[in-house]
Design an enzyme around this catalytic site. Structure first.
Site, PDB file in Angstrom:
ATOM      1  N   LYS A 166       2.157  -3.132   7.460  1.00  0.00           N
ATOM      2  CA  LYS A 166       2.243  -3.328   5.971  1.00  0.00           C
ATOM      3  C   LYS A 166       3.873  -2.963   5.662  1.00  0.00           C
ATOM      4  CE  LYS A 166      -0.060  -4.606   2.984  1.00  0.00           C
ATOM      5  NZ  LYS A 166      -0.340  -5.832   2.693  1.00  0.00           N
ATOM      6  N   TYR A 223      -2.276  -0.357  10.865  1.00  0.00           N
ATOM      7  CA  TYR A 223      -2.088  -0.966   9.620  1.00  0.00           C
ATOM      8  C   TYR A 223      -0.875  -0.670   8.783  1.00  0.00           C
ATOM      9  CZ  TYR A 223      -3.337  -1.518   4.774  1.00  0.00           C
ATOM     10  OH  TYR A 223      -3.409  -1.866   3.342  1.00  0.00           O
ATOM     11  N   THR A 244       0.862  -1.227  -0.017  1.00  0.00           N
ATOM     12  CA  THR A 244      -0.087  -0.089   0.146  1.00  0.00           C
ATOM     13  C   THR A 244       0.993   1.016  -0.005  1.00  0.00           C
ATOM     14  OG1 THR A 244      -1.531   1.157   1.455  1.00  0.00           O
ATOM     15  CG2 THR A 244       0.070  -0.082   2.587  1.00  0.00           C
TER      16      THR A 244
HETATM   17  P1  NAD Z   1      -9.698  -7.217   2.097  1.00  0.00           P
HETATM   18  O1  NAD Z   1      -9.631  -7.030   3.558  1.00  0.00           O
HETATM   19  O2  NAD Z   1     -10.712  -7.100   1.356  1.00  0.00           O
HETATM   20  O3  NAD Z   1      -9.327  -9.000   2.075  1.00  0.00           O
HETATM   21  C1  NAD Z   1      -8.299  -9.554   2.742  1.00  0.00           C
HETATM   22  C2  NAD Z   1      -8.489 -11.056   2.359  1.00  0.00           C
HETATM   23  O4  NAD Z   1      -7.647 -11.559   2.976  1.00  0.00           O
HETATM   24  C3  NAD Z   1      -9.817 -11.621   3.066  1.00  0.00           C
HETATM   25  O5  NAD Z   1     -10.349 -12.544   2.061  1.00  0.00           O
HETATM   26  C4  NAD Z   1      -9.498 -12.575   4.339  1.00  0.00           C
HETATM   27  O6  NAD Z   1     -10.153 -13.575   4.340  1.00  0.00           O
HETATM   28  C5  NAD Z   1      -8.004 -13.007   3.866  1.00  0.00           C
HETATM   29  N1  NAD Z   1      -7.220 -13.138   5.057  1.00  0.00           N
HETATM   30  C6  NAD Z   1      -7.038 -12.224   5.966  1.00  0.00           C
HETATM   31  N2  NAD Z   1      -6.291 -12.877   6.953  1.00  0.00           N
HETATM   32  C7  NAD Z   1      -5.570 -14.078   6.570  1.00  0.00           C
HETATM   33  C8  NAD Z   1      -4.804 -14.903   6.898  1.00  0.00           C
HETATM   34  N3  NAD Z   1      -4.302 -15.053   8.122  1.00  0.00           N
HETATM   35  N4  NAD Z   1      -4.962 -16.115   6.058  1.00  0.00           N
HETATM   36  C9  NAD Z   1      -5.315 -16.265   4.862  1.00  0.00           C
HETATM   37  N5  NAD Z   1      -6.216 -15.344   4.551  1.00  0.00           N
HETATM   38  C10 NAD Z   1      -6.318 -14.146   5.144  1.00  0.00           C
HETATM   39  O7  NAD Z   1      -8.368  -6.654   1.580  1.00  0.00           O
HETATM   40  P2  NAD Z   1      -8.188  -5.782   0.141  1.00  0.00           P
HETATM   41  O8  NAD Z   1      -8.630  -4.660   0.268  1.00  0.00           O
HETATM   42  O9  NAD Z   1      -8.741  -6.759  -0.976  1.00  0.00           O
HETATM   43  O10 NAD Z   1      -6.574  -5.551  -0.080  1.00  0.00           O
HETATM   44  C11 NAD Z   1      -5.687  -6.827  -0.487  1.00  0.00           C
HETATM   45  C12 NAD Z   1      -4.156  -6.571  -0.311  1.00  0.00           C
HETATM   46  O11 NAD Z   1      -3.954  -5.220  -0.828  1.00  0.00           O
HETATM   47  C13 NAD Z   1      -3.860  -6.183   1.098  1.00  0.00           C
HETATM   48  O12 NAD Z   1      -2.699  -6.529   1.550  1.00  0.00           O
HETATM   49  C14 NAD Z   1      -3.962  -4.597   1.333  1.00  0.00           C
HETATM   50  O13 NAD Z   1      -2.986  -4.377   2.274  1.00  0.00           O
HETATM   51  C15 NAD Z   1      -3.506  -4.340   0.001  1.00  0.00           C
HETATM   52  N6  NAD Z   1      -3.950  -3.096  -0.651  1.00  0.00           N
HETATM   53  C16 NAD Z   1      -5.399  -2.605  -0.579  1.00  0.00           C
HETATM   54  C17 NAD Z   1      -5.609  -1.422  -1.087  1.00  0.00           C
HETATM   55  C18 NAD Z   1      -7.178  -1.066  -1.065  1.00  0.00           C
HETATM   56  O14 NAD Z   1      -7.616   0.274  -1.383  1.00  0.00           O
HETATM   57  N7  NAD Z   1      -8.142  -1.900  -0.513  1.00  0.00           N
HETATM   58  C19 NAD Z   1      -4.608  -0.569  -1.642  1.00  0.00           C
HETATM   59  C20 NAD Z   1      -3.521  -1.078  -1.515  1.00  0.00           C
HETATM   60  C21 NAD Z   1      -3.020  -2.060  -1.286  1.00  0.00           C
HETATM   61  O1  DAU Z   2      -4.045   3.958   0.359  1.00  0.00           O
HETATM   62  C1  DAU Z   2      -4.553   2.463   0.330  1.00  0.00           C
HETATM   63  C2  DAU Z   2      -5.291   2.087   1.285  1.00  0.00           C
HETATM   64  O2  DAU Z   2      -6.404   2.512   1.236  1.00  0.00           O
HETATM   65  C3  DAU Z   2      -5.148   0.690   1.683  1.00  0.00           C
HETATM   66  O3  DAU Z   2      -3.740   0.196   2.090  1.00  0.00           O
HETATM   67  C4  DAU Z   2      -6.219   0.106   2.466  1.00  0.00           C
HETATM   68  O4  DAU Z   2      -6.237  -1.301   2.816  1.00  0.00           O
HETATM   69  C5  DAU Z   2      -7.536   0.691   2.263  1.00  0.00           C
HETATM   70  O5  DAU Z   2      -8.447   0.450   3.434  1.00  0.00           O
HETATM   71  C6  DAU Z   2      -7.517   2.315   2.232  1.00  0.00           C
HETATM   72  O6  DAU Z   2      -7.192   3.017   3.523  1.00  0.00           O
HETATM   73  P1  DAU Z   2      -8.085   4.254   3.770  1.00  0.00           P
HETATM   74  O7  DAU Z   2      -7.977   4.491   5.172  1.00  0.00           O
HETATM   75  O8  DAU Z   2      -7.504   5.302   3.026  1.00  0.00           O
HETATM   76  O9  DAU Z   2      -9.445   3.850   3.333  1.00  0.00           O
HETATM   77  P2  DAU Z   2     -10.830   4.222   3.755  1.00  0.00           P
HETATM   78  O10 DAU Z   2     -11.939   3.859   2.833  1.00  0.00           O
HETATM   79  O11 DAU Z   2     -11.008   3.417   5.318  1.00  0.00           O
HETATM   80  O12 DAU Z   2     -11.034   5.799   4.136  1.00  0.00           O
HETATM   81  C7  DAU Z   2     -10.770   6.578   2.971  1.00  0.00           C
HETATM   82  C8  DAU Z   2     -10.858   8.081   3.662  1.00  0.00           C
HETATM   83  O13 DAU Z   2     -12.390   8.047   4.033  1.00  0.00           O
HETATM   84  C9  DAU Z   2      -9.980   8.200   4.658  1.00  0.00           C
HETATM   85  O14 DAU Z   2      -9.391   9.427   4.658  1.00  0.00           O
HETATM   86  C10 DAU Z   2     -11.085   7.779   5.838  1.00  0.00           C
HETATM   87  C11 DAU Z   2     -12.232   8.349   5.191  1.00  0.00           C
HETATM   88  N1  DAU Z   2     -13.478   7.753   6.078  1.00  0.00           N
HETATM   89  C12 DAU Z   2     -13.500   6.580   6.018  1.00  0.00           C
HETATM   90  C13 DAU Z   2     -14.697   5.929   6.422  1.00  0.00           C
HETATM   91  C14 DAU Z   2     -14.982   4.402   6.738  1.00  0.00           C
HETATM   92  C15 DAU Z   2     -14.600   8.447   6.449  1.00  0.00           C
HETATM   93  O15 DAU Z   2     -14.749   9.793   6.287  1.00  0.00           O
HETATM   94  N2  DAU Z   2     -15.546   8.065   6.962  1.00  0.00           N
HETATM   95  C16 DAU Z   2     -15.760   6.658   7.159  1.00  0.00           C
HETATM   96  O16 DAU Z   2     -16.847   6.146   7.758  1.00  0.00           O
END
Ligand code: NAD
Ligand code: DAU
Length: 372
Positions: free
Chosen positions: A172, A168, A142
Site C-alpha cells: 500500500k 500488505y 491505510t
Molecule cells: P476487501 O478485501 O474487503 O475488498 C477488496 C475488493 O477488491 C474485493 O471486492 C475484491 O474482489 C477486489 N479486488 C481485489 N483484487 C482485485 C483486482 N486485481 N482487480 C479488481 N478488483 C480486485 O477490502 P476493504 O477492506 O473493503 O478495503 C478496501 C480498500 O480500503 C483497500 O484498498 C484497503 O487497503 C483500504 N483500507 C481498508 C481498511 C479496512 O479497515 N478494511 C482501512 C483502511 C484502508
Molecule cells: O489499519 C487499517 C487496516 O486495518 C487496513 O488497512 C487493513 O486492510 C485491515 O485488514 C486492517 O488491518 P489489521 O491487521 O489491523 O486488521 P485485522 O482485523 O486483521 O486485525 C485487527 C487486530 O486484531 C490486529 O492487531 C490483529 C488482531 N487479530 C486479528 C485476527 C484476524 C487477532 O488478535 N486475532 C485474529 O484472529
C-alpha cells in the site's frame, strides 16, 4: 463481462466496489443520488456481489467483472463511460494473508494501481474544459503505511514518515508513492486518504470483528493474537464512506487526508465488548458468557503494536466529523451480523475453510480440530 448500462448523469468508476468498504460506498453513493456508478471488481474471495443485490437492477449501477491489472480493459472502460472520478478501493487487504502469500499483494496493490494510474493519465490527457477541471482520482489507502506507535507517541498525521512493516502495508505504501509521483510528474489530479481500521456490515469474516462474531456464534475459540494489548483506532465504515465523499467533493488535488474515528481500543477490549454484546443480544445462547471462548494464540509475525490517527486536517479543512461512536457502531455491527447469518454462511463456505486451517491450524494455543 459487463452487465447493463447506466442512466443519465456522469458516472464515477469505482474499483473493488464488491468488497467491504467499496460495497458500503457504492450503496451510500447511490442512496444519496450522487449519480451513476460503474463498478470494476475481480470478485476475489473478498468480493461478494451479493452485497450489492439491492442496486443491481438500478439503471444507475453498472457492474464489470474484471481485473485492474488488465490495461486494455481499464482503458476501454474509461473511454466508454467517461467517468468524472475514479475511486480506487481494489486491493488485497488482509495482513495475515500477505504474510502467507505476498505475491498477490504486489500484483494487485502495486501493479494494479500502476495500471490504473497509467490509464487515468491517458484518459485525463484526452479531457478538455469542465470535464478536465472536474476530474479526480481518489486513492483509498491505510494508516498501516506509517508503521507502528509506542504507547505515548502522538497519533499518525499526514507528515508522519512512511515505515510499513507487513507485506500488505509495504504494497500500500508503494501504491501511495506511485499516486504521489503521478500527481507531481504528470499532473494527474489525485488525492490520497489513509484510514484506520474500519468495521461494519459486509466485512469479510477473516478480519478481527466479524471473525470473532462468527466464531462466537458457533462456539469456536476466539483467537486473540499474542497478549491482545495491540491497539487499533476503529472507524465505522459509513463514516469512512462519508469522508471519501467529502474528499472527492472538496479535497485539494495532491493532498493526503488521514481518516480515523478517535476510538483507540486494545484487541482484548474489542473482543470482550463483543462478547458482552453477544450475551445481551442473544440471551438464549447456551454459549454465554461468550468471553469463555477467548483463546490466546501465537502472535502475528511483525505485529504492529499500536495505530492511532490524527484526523484534524480532514475535520478542520473539509468539515468532516465521524458520526458513530464505537459503542453505537459496534452494536449496529453485531445486530447486522446476527440478522445476516445467511450472508456469513455463504461467504465462509469453500475456500474460506482452507484459509482458516492455514492461518490458525498451526498456531500454538489452538488445536487443529478447533479451527473447523
Ligand atoms: P476487501 O478485501 O474487503 O475488498 C477488496 C475488493 O477488491 C474485493 O471486492 C475484491 O474482489 C477486489 N479486488 C481485489 N483484487 C482485485 C483486482 N486485481 N482487480 C479488481 N478488483 C480486485 O477490502 P476493504 O477492506 O473493503 O478495503 C478496501 C480498500 O480500503 C483497500 O484498498 C484497503 O487497503 C483500504 N483500507 C481498508 C481498511 C479496512 O479497515 N478494511 C482501512 C483502511 C484502508
Ligand atoms: O489499519 C487499517 C487496516 O486495518 C487496513 O488497512 C487493513 O486492510 C485491515 O485488514 C486492517 O488491518 P489489521 O491487521 O489491523 O486488521 P485485522 O482485523 O486483521 O486485525 C485487527 C487486530 O486484531 C490486529 O492487531 C490483529 C488482531 N487479530 C486479528 C485476527 C484476524 C487477532 O488478535 N486475532 C485474529 O484472529
Amino acid at each position: 463481462m459487463e452487465t447493463k448500462q447506466k442512466d443519465a448523469g456522469t458516472p464515477i468508476l469505482v474499483t473493488g466496489g464488491a468488497g467491504f468498504i467499496g460495497s458500503n460506498f457504492v450503496l451510500e453513493w447511490l442512496a444519496a443520488g450522487k449519480g451513476p456508478v460503474v463498478n470494476l471488481d475481480k470478485l476475489t474471495y473478498a468480493g461478494n456481489h451479493e452485497n450489492l443485490v439491492t442496486v443491481e437492477e438500478s439503471p444507475a449501477y453498472t457492474f464489470i467483472h474484471g481485473d485492474i491489472c488488465d490495461a486494455a480493459l481499464v482503458k476501454g472502460l474509461l473511454e466508454k463511460h467517461r467517468p468524472r472520478a475514479v475511486v480506487h478501493f481494489a486491493a488485497e487487504s488482509h495482513v495475515d494473508r500477505s504474510i502467507h502469500g505476498p505475491e498477490a499483494f504486489l500484483r494487485t496493490n502495486i501493479d494494479g494501481t500502476f495500471t490504473l494510474l497509467q490509464a487515468a493519465r491517458a484518459y485525463f490527457g484526452s479531457l478538455t474544459g469542465e470535464e478536465r477541471d472536474g476530474f479526480r482520482f481518489l486513492h483509498v489507502s491505510t494508516d498501516e503505511v506509517y508503521g507502528t506507535l509506542e504507547p505515548e507517541d502522538p497519533a499518525f498525521h499526514e507528515e508522519t514518515p512512511y515505515a510499513p512493516n507487513s507485506p500488505y502495508a509495504a504494497s500500500k505504501a508503494a501504491s501511495d508513492h506511485l499516486v504521489r509521483a503521478w500527481v507531481h510528474t504528470y499532473g494527474l489530479p489525485a488525492m490520497i486518504t489513509n484510514c484506520s481500521n474500519n468495521y461494519g456490515p459486509y466485512q469479510f469474516p477473516e478480519k478481527l470483528i466479524p471473525l470473532m462474531i462468527a466464531n462466537a456464534r458457533k462456539g469456536k475459540p476466539l483467537p486473540v493474537y499474542g497478549d491482545g494489548q495491540q491497539v487499533r483506532d476503529w472507524l465505522y465504515v459509513t463514516d469512512h464512506c462519508r469522508a471519501l465523499m467529502t474528499v472527492l467533493e472538496r479535497g485539494q488535488v495532491g493532498e493526503t487526508y488521514n481518516v480515523g474515528g478517535g476510538n483507540q481500543r486494545s484487541n482484548l477490549e474489542v473482543v470482550t465488548t463483543l462478547c458482552a454484546l453477544l450475551d445481551e443480544l442473544s440471551p438464549e445462547s447456551p454459549l454465554k458468557p461468550h468471553k469463555q471462548l477467548i483463546t490466546y494464540v501465537a502472535d502475528r509475525p511483525g505485529h504492529d503494536r499500536r495505530y492511532a490517527i490524527d484526523a484534524r486536517k480532514l475535520e478542520g479543512e473539509l468539515g468532516w466529523r465521524a458520526q458513530e461512536s464505537f459503542e453505537t457502531g459496534l452494536r449496529k455491527t453485531v445486530e447486522w451480523y446476527l440478522a445476516n447469518t445467511a450472508w456469513v454462511g455463504s461467504v465462509t463456505s469453500g475456500a474460506y475453510q482452507q484459509w482458516v486451517k492455514q492461518n490458525y491450524g498451526t498456531r500454538e494455543g489452538i488445536a487443529a480440530e478447533e479451527t473447523r
